[in-house]
Design a protein around this motif. Structure first.
Motif, PDB file in Angstrom:
ATOM      1  N   LEU A  36       0.837  -1.197   0.000  1.00  0.00           N
ATOM      2  CA  LEU A  36       0.000   0.000   0.000  1.00  0.00           C
ATOM      3  C   LEU A  36       0.871   1.246   0.000  1.00  0.00           C
ATOM      4  O   LEU A  36       1.854   1.323   0.735  1.00  0.00           O
ATOM      5  CB  LEU A  36      -0.907   0.011   1.223  1.00  0.00           C
ATOM      6  N   VAL A  37       0.497   2.207  -0.818  1.00  0.00           N
ATOM      7  CA  VAL A  37       1.242   3.456  -0.881  1.00  0.00           C
ATOM      8  C   VAL A  37       0.282   4.590  -1.233  1.00  0.00           C
ATOM      9  O   VAL A  37      -0.701   4.378  -1.945  1.00  0.00           O
ATOM     10  CB  VAL A  37       2.389   3.362  -1.914  1.00  0.00           C
ATOM     11  N   GLN A  38       0.546   5.774  -0.722  1.00  0.00           N
ATOM     12  CA  GLN A  38      -0.271   6.930  -1.041  1.00  0.00           C
ATOM     13  C   GLN A  38       0.096   7.505  -2.400  1.00  0.00           C
ATOM     14  O   GLN A  38       1.226   7.361  -2.868  1.00  0.00           O
ATOM     15  CB  GLN A  38      -0.104   8.015   0.027  1.00  0.00           C
ATOM     16  N   ALA A  39      -0.868   8.139  -3.039  1.00  0.00           N
ATOM     17  CA  ALA A  39      -0.610   8.797  -4.317  1.00  0.00           C
ATOM     18  C   ALA A  39       0.562   9.761  -4.175  1.00  0.00           C
ATOM     19  O   ALA A  39       0.658  10.504  -3.204  1.00  0.00           O
ATOM     20  CB  ALA A  39      -1.857   9.527  -4.796  1.00  0.00           C
ATOM     21  N   GLY A  40       1.450   9.732  -5.160  1.00  0.00           N
ATOM     22  CA  GLY A  40       2.641  10.558  -5.126  1.00  0.00           C
ATOM     23  C   GLY A  40       3.838   9.874  -4.505  1.00  0.00           C
ATOM     24  O   GLY A  40       4.965  10.384  -4.602  1.00  0.00           O
ATOM     25  N   GLY A  41       3.623   8.733  -3.893  1.00  0.00           N
ATOM     26  CA  GLY A  41       4.685   8.002  -3.249  1.00  0.00           C
ATOM     27  C   GLY A  41       5.467   7.129  -4.205  1.00  0.00           C
ATOM     28  O   GLY A  41       5.221   7.113  -5.410  1.00  0.00           O
ATOM     29  N   SER A  42       6.409   6.387  -3.648  1.00  0.00           N
ATOM     30  CA  SER A  42       7.286   5.528  -4.434  1.00  0.00           C
ATOM     31  C   SER A  42       7.295   4.118  -3.886  1.00  0.00           C
ATOM     32  O   SER A  42       7.009   3.880  -2.707  1.00  0.00           O
ATOM     33  CB  SER A  42       8.720   6.075  -4.435  1.00  0.00           C
TER      34      SER A  42
END
Length: 122
Positions: free
Chosen positions: A11-17
């Protein structure tokens, strides 16, 4: 013959890597071009990127160009997909696969991993 195992999804937030890894077994890894594909729910499998056997040639889908980077370490029998500036539309199961050359055509790939889930929240 080669066996592939993807890892690094999550899981990662938008804009993340996020960095995905694909570990291959066998002595023949360095002779294969490697590709990354993804499949979102209800959609067809689509090409993401490919890298030649020596790592000198890379190909990217327009949708990820400039955001994703693929690389390989033949000594470790591993190929990577570095994903930056992730978007919700990048959410999918990501697969790595082997081919005789770097191509975006799924039918050209012979061996596939089991996939790893990438979920990007908005």
């Amino acid at each position: 013959q080669v066996q592939l195992v993807e890892s690094g999804g999550g899981l990662v937030q938008a804009g993340g890597s996020l960095r995905l890894s694909c570990a291959a077994s066998g002595r023949t890894f360095s002779s294969y071009a490697m590709g990354w594909f993804r499949q979102a729910p209800g959609k067809e499998r689509e090409f993401v990127s490919a890298i030649g056997w020596s790592g000198g040639i890379t190909v990217y889908a327009d949708s990820v160009k400039g955001r994703f980077t693929t690389s390989r370490d033949n000594a470790k029998n591993t190929v990577y997909l570095h994903m930056n500036s992730l978007k919700p539309e990048d959410t999918a199961v990501y697969y790595c696969a082997t081919s005789t050359r770097a191509t975006m055509v799924p039918a050209s790939y012979d061996y596939w991993g089991q996939g790893t889930q990438v979920t990007v929240s908005s």
